[in-house]
Design an enzyme around this catalytic site. Structure first.
Site, short mmCIF file in Angstrom:
data_model
loop_
_atom_site.label_atom_id
_atom_site.label_comp_id
_atom_site.label_asym_id
_atom_site.label_seq_id
_atom_site.Cartn_x
_atom_site.Cartn_y
_atom_site.Cartn_z
N ASP A 1 0.95 -1.08 -0.03
CA ASP A 1 -0.16 0.00 0.16
C ASP A 1 0.88 1.22 0.17
OD1 ASP A 1 -1.97 1.66 0.12
OD2 ASP A 1 -2.64 1.24 2.27
N ASP B 1 -2.46 2.53 -6.44
CA ASP B 1 -1.52 2.57 -5.27
C ASP B 1 -1.46 1.55 -4.30
OD1 ASP B 1 -4.13 3.09 -4.28
OD2 ASP B 1 -3.26 4.66 -2.61
N GLU B 2 -2.12 0.18 -4.72
CA GLU B 2 -2.26 -0.89 -3.66
C GLU B 2 -2.39 -2.23 -4.51
OE1 GLU B 2 -4.95 -1.59 -0.63
OE2 GLU B 2 -6.46 -0.14 -1.72
#
Length: 354
Positions: free
Chosen positions: A8, A103-104
Site C-alpha cells: 500500500d 496505489d495498492e
C-alpha cells in the site's frame, strides 16, 4: 499455506506531488476539489492528517480543521505513470499480482524463490526497489492470506512492514477489533457493539442464530475472518466488479426534475466508460448484471437503488431515481451517481504442493 504480500503506497497522490516539489514535503497538503465547488479530499499527506484531515472528507470541513491546508488539483496522468512503474516492479517478484487501485496490490509469492522464499525479505526488497526507482515509500503486510495481509500493511504506516506468520495468526486475530474487518462499516460496528461484540474473539463465543439474525449473509464472513480464515486467491485477471460515475453538485438539488437533469448528464459519461471497458479482453467476457442510481443528501446520508437485468437507458433508470428520491426525508441532494455491476466468475481454489 500461501505467502501473501499487500503493498500500500503511502498517501500516494500527495507523495507524488511532494516528490516532484520538495517545498510541499513538510506542510499540510491535500489533493481535492475547491471549497467553492463543494469538492472532497482525495488524499492528503501526514502533516494534514495530524489536523484530522482524511480522504473523502468535504473540502470545506478539511479547511476548517486545517485553515492553512494547501489544496492541489492533482494530475491523474502523472499518478498513472508512477503506478505503472510500481506495477512493473511487482512483476519481477510474482506472476500473481492483483491490483486493487493505482496505489495498492496483492502479490502471491508462495512460489517465489528469491531470498530462499522468505516473504518478509521479498517484501523488504519490493519496498526498497519502489523507493529507489520512484522516490516513493510503501508499506507492506505479509500474511498467509489476503485479508490478514491487508490488515498488516496498515499496522506500521507510513513506510513500514508488518508480518503475521502462520503461528501468530490466532493470537493476532483474537485482539483484532471487529470494526477493522472488511465489510464492517460504521453501522455494522455500532450494531456489533450494542450486542457486546467488540473483538474477533467475541465472535467465537456468540451464538450462531444471534449472528445470522442480526447480520444475515455477513455472519459467515464475520465468523471466518474472526478465525483468520480467507480462502480468496490472488487473481491477476482484470475483471471489474463495477463501473460508475458521480458528481458532487455545486448547490443542493431541491427538485426531482433537477435530479433527472443531473442523471441525464451523467449517463453519456458512463456509457462511454462502458464502451471503452467492453473493448478490453476482460470487458468482452464480463456481462453487465445490474444498474444502480446513487444519491447523497444534504445530511450526508446516501442511498443506492439497484435492479438486475436493466439496460443502461434513461427510461429504465428513472424508476430507480424516483425510489432513491423518496428516501431523501425532505433533504436536498448534494451528489448524484450512476453505476453498473458486472457478473463476475469465482476463481477455483488451487491445491499447492509442499
Amino acid at each position: 499455506m500461501r505467502k501473501i504480500i499487500h503493498i500500500d503506497m503511502d498517501c500516494f497522490f500527495a507523495a507524488v506531488e511532494m516528490r516532484d516539489n520538495p517545498i510541499l514535503r513538510h506542510i499540510p497538503i491535500a489533493i481535492g476539489g475547491a471549497r467553492q465547488s463543494r469538492g472532497v479530499i482525495s488524499t492528503c499527506n501526514y502533516p494534514a492528517r495530524a489536523f484530522g484531515v482524511r480522504s473523502a472528507m468535504p473540502t470545506g470541513q478539511a479547511l476548517k480543521l486545517c485553515p492553512h491546508l494547501t489544496l492541489l488539483n492533482g494530475n491523474m496522468e502523472k499518478y498513472r505513470i508512477a503506478s505503472r512503474q510500481i506495477q512493473a516492479i511487482f512483476a519481477r517478484y510474482s506472476d500473481h499480482v492483483e491490483p486493487l487501485s493505482l496505489d495498492e496490490a496483492y502479490l502471491d509469492v508462495t512460489d517465489c524463490s528469491l531470498f530462499q522464499g522468505s516473504a518478509t525479505l521479498i517484501a523488504q526488497d519490493i519496498r526498497r526497489s519502489i523507493l529507489r526507482e520512484t522516490g516513493l515509500t510503501a508499506s507492506a503486510g505479509v500474511a498467509p492470506n489476503k485479508f490478514l495481509a491487508k490488515i498488516a500493511s496498515d499496522e506500521n504506516k507510513p513506510d513500514g512492514l508488518f508480518v503475521i506468520t502462520p503461528a501468530k495468526v490466532d493470537d493476532f486475530v483474537k485482539t483484532l477489533p471487529l470494526r477493522r474487518l472488511p465489510g464492517v462499516g460504521a453501522k455494522t460496528a455500532e450494531r456489533l457493539s450494542q450486542l457486546g461484540l467488540h473483538y474477533c474473539s467475541d465472535i467465537s463465543s456468540a451464538p450462531l442464530p444471534l449472528l445470522v439474525k442480526n447480520f444475515g449473509g455477513l455472519a459467515d464472513s464475520l465468523i471466518k475472518r474472526s478465525q483468520g480464515i480467507d480462502e480468496r486467491l490472488v487473481c491477476n485477471r482484470e475483471q471489474r466488479k463495477s463501473l460508475g460515475v458521480e458528481q458532487t453538485l455545486e448547490h443542493d438539488l431541491l427538485s426531482y426534475d433537477d435530479c433527472v437533469s443531473a442523471l441525464t448528464q451523467l449517463l453519456p459519461k458512463l456509457q462511454q466508460r462502458l464502451e471503452h471497458y467492453s473493448n478490453t479482453p476482460a470487458g468482452r467476457s464480463t456481462p453487465m448484471q445490474k444498474v444502480g442510481v446513487k444519491l447523497k443528501f444534504s445530511d450526508f446520508r446516501q442511498t443506492t437503488v439497484e435492479k438486475q437485468g436493466q439496460p443502461l437507458q434513461l427510461d429504465h433508470l428513472l424508476p430507480l431515481l424516483d425510489e432513491a428520491w423518496q428516501r431523501r426525508e425532505q433533504q436536498g441532494v448534494r451528489l448524484v451517481g450512476l453505476q453498473i455491476g458486472f457478473k463476475t466468475t469465482t476463481a477455483q481454489q488451487l491445491t499447492l504442493a509442499f
